[in-house]
Design a protein around this motif. Structure first.
Motif, mmCIF file in Angstrom:
data_model
loop_
_atom_site.group_PDB
_atom_site.id
_atom_site.type_symbol
_atom_site.label_atom_id
_atom_site.label_comp_id
_atom_site.label_asym_id
_atom_site.label_seq_id
_atom_site.Cartn_x
_atom_site.Cartn_y
_atom_site.Cartn_z
ATOM 1 N N CYS A 226 0.987 -1.110 -0.074
ATOM 2 C CA CYS A 226 0.105 0.309 -0.093
ATOM 3 C C CYS A 226 0.837 1.173 0.005
ATOM 4 O O CYS A 226 0.260 2.304 -0.466
ATOM 5 C CB CYS A 226 -0.705 0.290 1.044
ATOM 6 S SG CYS A 226 -2.654 -1.266 1.113
ATOM 7 N N TRP A 227 2.412 1.452 0.591
ATOM 8 C CA TRP A 227 3.169 2.109 0.611
ATOM 9 C C TRP A 227 3.695 2.661 -1.097
ATOM 10 O O TRP A 227 3.617 3.865 -1.001
ATOM 11 C CB TRP A 227 4.031 1.664 1.470
ATOM 12 C CG TRP A 227 4.846 3.255 0.919
ATOM 13 C CD1 TRP A 227 5.337 4.143 2.082
ATOM 14 C CD2 TRP A 227 6.667 3.086 0.349
ATOM 15 N NE1 TRP A 227 6.372 5.272 1.294
ATOM 16 C CE2 TRP A 227 7.712 4.064 0.576
ATOM 17 C CE3 TRP A 227 6.843 2.012 -0.507
ATOM 18 C CZ2 TRP A 227 8.105 4.321 -0.176
ATOM 19 C CZ3 TRP A 227 8.178 2.394 -0.939
ATOM 20 C CH2 TRP A 227 8.524 3.431 -1.088
ATOM 21 N N ARG A 228 3.176 1.611 -1.364
ATOM 22 C CA ARG A 228 4.118 1.429 -3.141
ATOM 23 C C ARG A 228 2.476 2.437 -3.806
ATOM 24 O O ARG A 228 2.898 3.093 -4.999
ATOM 25 C CB ARG A 228 4.117 0.528 -3.335
ATOM 26 C CG ARG A 228 5.741 0.338 -3.308
ATOM 27 C CD ARG A 228 6.405 -1.017 -3.934
ATOM 28 N NE ARG A 228 7.513 -1.348 -3.703
ATOM 29 C CZ ARG A 228 8.828 -1.040 -3.927
ATOM 30 N NH1 ARG A 228 8.938 0.424 -4.642
ATOM 31 N NH2 ARG A 228 10.135 -1.178 -3.660
ATOM 32 N N GLU A 230 0.338 4.384 -2.882
ATOM 33 C CA GLU A 230 -0.178 5.508 -2.412
ATOM 34 C C GLU A 230 0.057 6.632 -3.257
ATOM 35 O O GLU A 230 -0.750 7.356 -3.511
ATOM 36 C CB GLU A 230 0.544 6.272 -0.776
ATOM 37 C CG GLU A 230 -0.179 5.031 0.628
ATOM 38 C CD GLU A 230 0.883 5.612 1.741
ATOM 39 O OE1 GLU A 230 1.579 6.284 1.589
ATOM 40 O OE2 GLU A 230 0.193 4.720 2.342
ATOM 41 N N ARG A 464 -4.941 2.006 4.924
ATOM 42 C CA ARG A 464 -4.870 1.140 3.680
ATOM 43 C C ARG A 464 -5.832 0.255 3.472
ATOM 44 O O ARG A 464 -6.097 0.472 2.258
ATOM 45 C CB ARG A 464 -3.165 0.102 4.493
ATOM 46 C CG ARG A 464 -1.814 0.817 4.569
ATOM 47 C CD ARG A 464 -0.932 -0.741 5.110
ATOM 48 N NE ARG A 464 -1.451 -1.127 6.576
ATOM 49 C CZ ARG A 464 -1.167 -0.270 7.614
ATOM 50 N NH1 ARG A 464 -0.463 0.662 8.232
ATOM 51 N NH2 ARG A 464 -1.773 -1.390 8.849
ATOM 52 N N THR A 467 -6.293 2.839 0.712
ATOM 53 C CA THR A 467 -5.639 2.733 -0.434
ATOM 54 C C THR A 467 -5.995 1.539 -1.281
ATOM 55 O O THR A 467 -6.362 1.353 -2.322
ATOM 56 C CB THR A 467 -4.454 2.636 -0.287
ATOM 57 O OG1 THR A 467 -4.242 4.114 0.585
ATOM 58 C CG2 THR A 467 -3.320 2.884 -1.506
#
Length: 517
Positions: A226-228, A230, A464, A467
């Motif tokens: 999820c960081w990727r 965002e 998350r 996202t």
């Protein structure tokens, strides 16, 4: 009862007894078949009642998910009885004019299974047989998910002259030092945010395949993936808010609050851009945002760059946005209708019934023009819908003066009249829908996930959730298969896809790019 016709008894009494036994067996079979057919008919009657409860006048009394579960079990009961009694199944099938089963999709791979006769010699005359054709039938098969290990081999080369060693650089991994490939990450994300399977259940499923993956490990993968994603969620939000007509709503989401040892109620805010009902050229999209509360400044911050028409329900926090002067609120007739529906179900009020009938006339007009241009919408609404709306307001005002002021019916009428200008905006702009159902449909998967997950483990988990839902829901709106989409974009972003070209990875652009290649 099996009878050898070549060895029938010659004794008359024995033959009489055999006939009596056969007659008793036939009578028993007929009785059992009649009972099975009666049971099938009873189950089908229950299904029809369920369907009437879902789609008829009492439609809003049964939760759609509960109905689906009930129908699944009833259909399974019918199938079991039909499998046990083929005669009843054949009788039932014969009552249908045509089969509803469609051919299997052409894009699925085919695997041929040849079933041939043992001998190529005619058993009747001994002559040689030759092929004159074949009969082909199809069955749908399922191959279970297959886990595999990708071995990354990087040969080392040494230089005899200077003694240095050369080797290709190790590829970037989606999760630093993690063992999950983009395909596995996409599977975990789709299972969680599209199929609503919590991580602990996914851990159990992996264990059945012989691979032990702790829930905490899966959680780390979700966080990294999820960081990727965002930045792509931010681009989706920009696309939604670039429109001058969007839908907005919010839904509660339970979030674990460790400090108090229980859950708190956060909110998922949902914004949808969907111009398909009036044939707009821009692709649909939906974006979700999490907040720990429902304060009015939350939508104000989300919509800071938006100006145009915002179609919403009756939440007062949205009404404060009109103070800026660049946002116009369009109200939802479905919420208005629901007020009168609740009153009519509780009291049988003829005034509420009449209000429902008048609103139904507006929906019938909308159904006749769906998919036509905004200009055509406006033309038809001016000639057909406007007279109905203009007649409804004085009628409501008259009824309000005739009924007790503190009842549910009076509240429904006041709710409608207080939002009357916002309810009438659809008459002057063909892009405005009669209701807010576009965003209501985007909220429905969140409700399903909420039932399975029970709560988000933290504020970060809820973010998350927002996202993952943004990417999955937008892919589905554009007829893009979520797993294939997420696997590919995670691979591209891991390999260093330029952040300046993120728009290429939005679902509709990604689909076009895949077609070209």
């Amino acid at each position: 009862m099996d009878i050898d016709l070549a060895a029938l008894p010659s004794d008359v009494d024995t033959l009489h007894q055999l006939v009596r036994d056969l007659a008793a067996q036939v009578a028993g079979d007929r009785s059992e078949l009649a009972q099975a057919q009666a049971e099938i008919d009873r189950l089908k009657l229950i299904i029809r009642r369920f369907q009437r409860a879902q789609f008829g006048r009492r439609s809003e009394r049964i939760d759609g998910d509960q109905l689906a579960l009930g129908l699944e079990d009833l259909d399974a009961d019918i199938a079991r009885l039909q499998a046990r009694h083929p005669a009843a199944s054949a009788h039932d099938a014969g009552s249908q004019a045509t089969s509803r089963r469609q051919g299997l999709p052409e894009h699925l791979p085919r695997e041929d299974i040849a079933i041939d006769i043992d001998e190529r010699v005619c058993p009747c005359c001994g002559g040689a047989l030759h092929v004159i054709g074949e009969t082909v039938s199809e069955m749908l098969d399922f191959v279970p998910a297959r886990l595999r290990v990708l071995r990354i081999r990087r040969p080392k080369y040494g230089c005899r002259a200077c003694g240095t060693i050369h080797q290709a650089a190790a590829p970037e991994r989606p999760i630093a030092k993690g063992m999950a490939s983009p395909g596995l990450l996409a599977h975990v994300l789709v299972s969680k945010y599209c199929d609503h399977t919590p991580l602990y259940r996914q851990s159990q499923i992996f264990a059945r395949h012989g691979v032990e993956i702790e829930r905490s490990t899966l959680a780390n993968w979700v966080g990294g993936a999820c960081w990727r994603l965002e930045p792509l969620q931010a681009r989706l939000a920009a696309h939604v808010f670039e429109s001058d007509k969007i839908f907005a709503d919010d839904t509660p989401i339970p979030v674990l609050d460790p400090g108090r040892g229980r859950t708190k109620t956060g909110r998922l805010w949902v914004y949808t851009r969907d111009d398909r009902p009036w044939g707009g050229p821009d692709p649909p999209a939906v974006v979700y945002f999490y907040s720990p509360d429902r304060k009015a400044e939350r939508p104000a911050s989300h919509l800071e760059a938006f100006h145009g028409i915002l179609q919403v329900d009756g939440y007062a926090g949205f009404e404060r946005l009109t103070e800026r002067g660049d946002i116009v609120l369009a109200a939802c007739w479905a919420h208005t209708r629901r007020k009168f529906f609740d009153v009519h179900e509780a009291t049988g009020s003829p005034i509420a019934a009449e209000a429902l009938r008048r609103i139904a006339e507006l929906y019938a007009i909308e159904a006749s023009i769906r998919g036509r241009t905004a200009g055509e919408h406006r033309t038809v609404r001016n000639t057909q819908s406007r007279p109905l709306v203009e007649a409804m307001k004085p009628w409501l005002e008259t009824q309000l003066g005739r009924i007790p002021g503190r009842g549910g019916l009076a509240d429904a009428i006041r709710y409608t009249l207080s939002r009357w200008p916002a309810l009438c905006h659809f008459l002057d702009d063909g892009r405005i829908e009669l209701d807010n159902n576009s965003v209501e449909r985007a909220i429905r998967p969140v409700a399903l996930g909420r039932k399975n997950h029970l709560f988000a483990g933290s504020d970060g988990g809820a973010e998350r959730w927002a996202t993952g839902c943004s990417l999955v829901a937008s892919a589905k709106l554009n007829d893009v298969e979520p797993f294939t989409y997420l696997r590919d974009i995670l691979q591209r972003m891991t390999e260093g896809h330029p952040m300046s070209r993120l728009d290429e990875l939005l679902p509709w652009n990604w689909a076009k790019m895949r077609v070209k290649h």
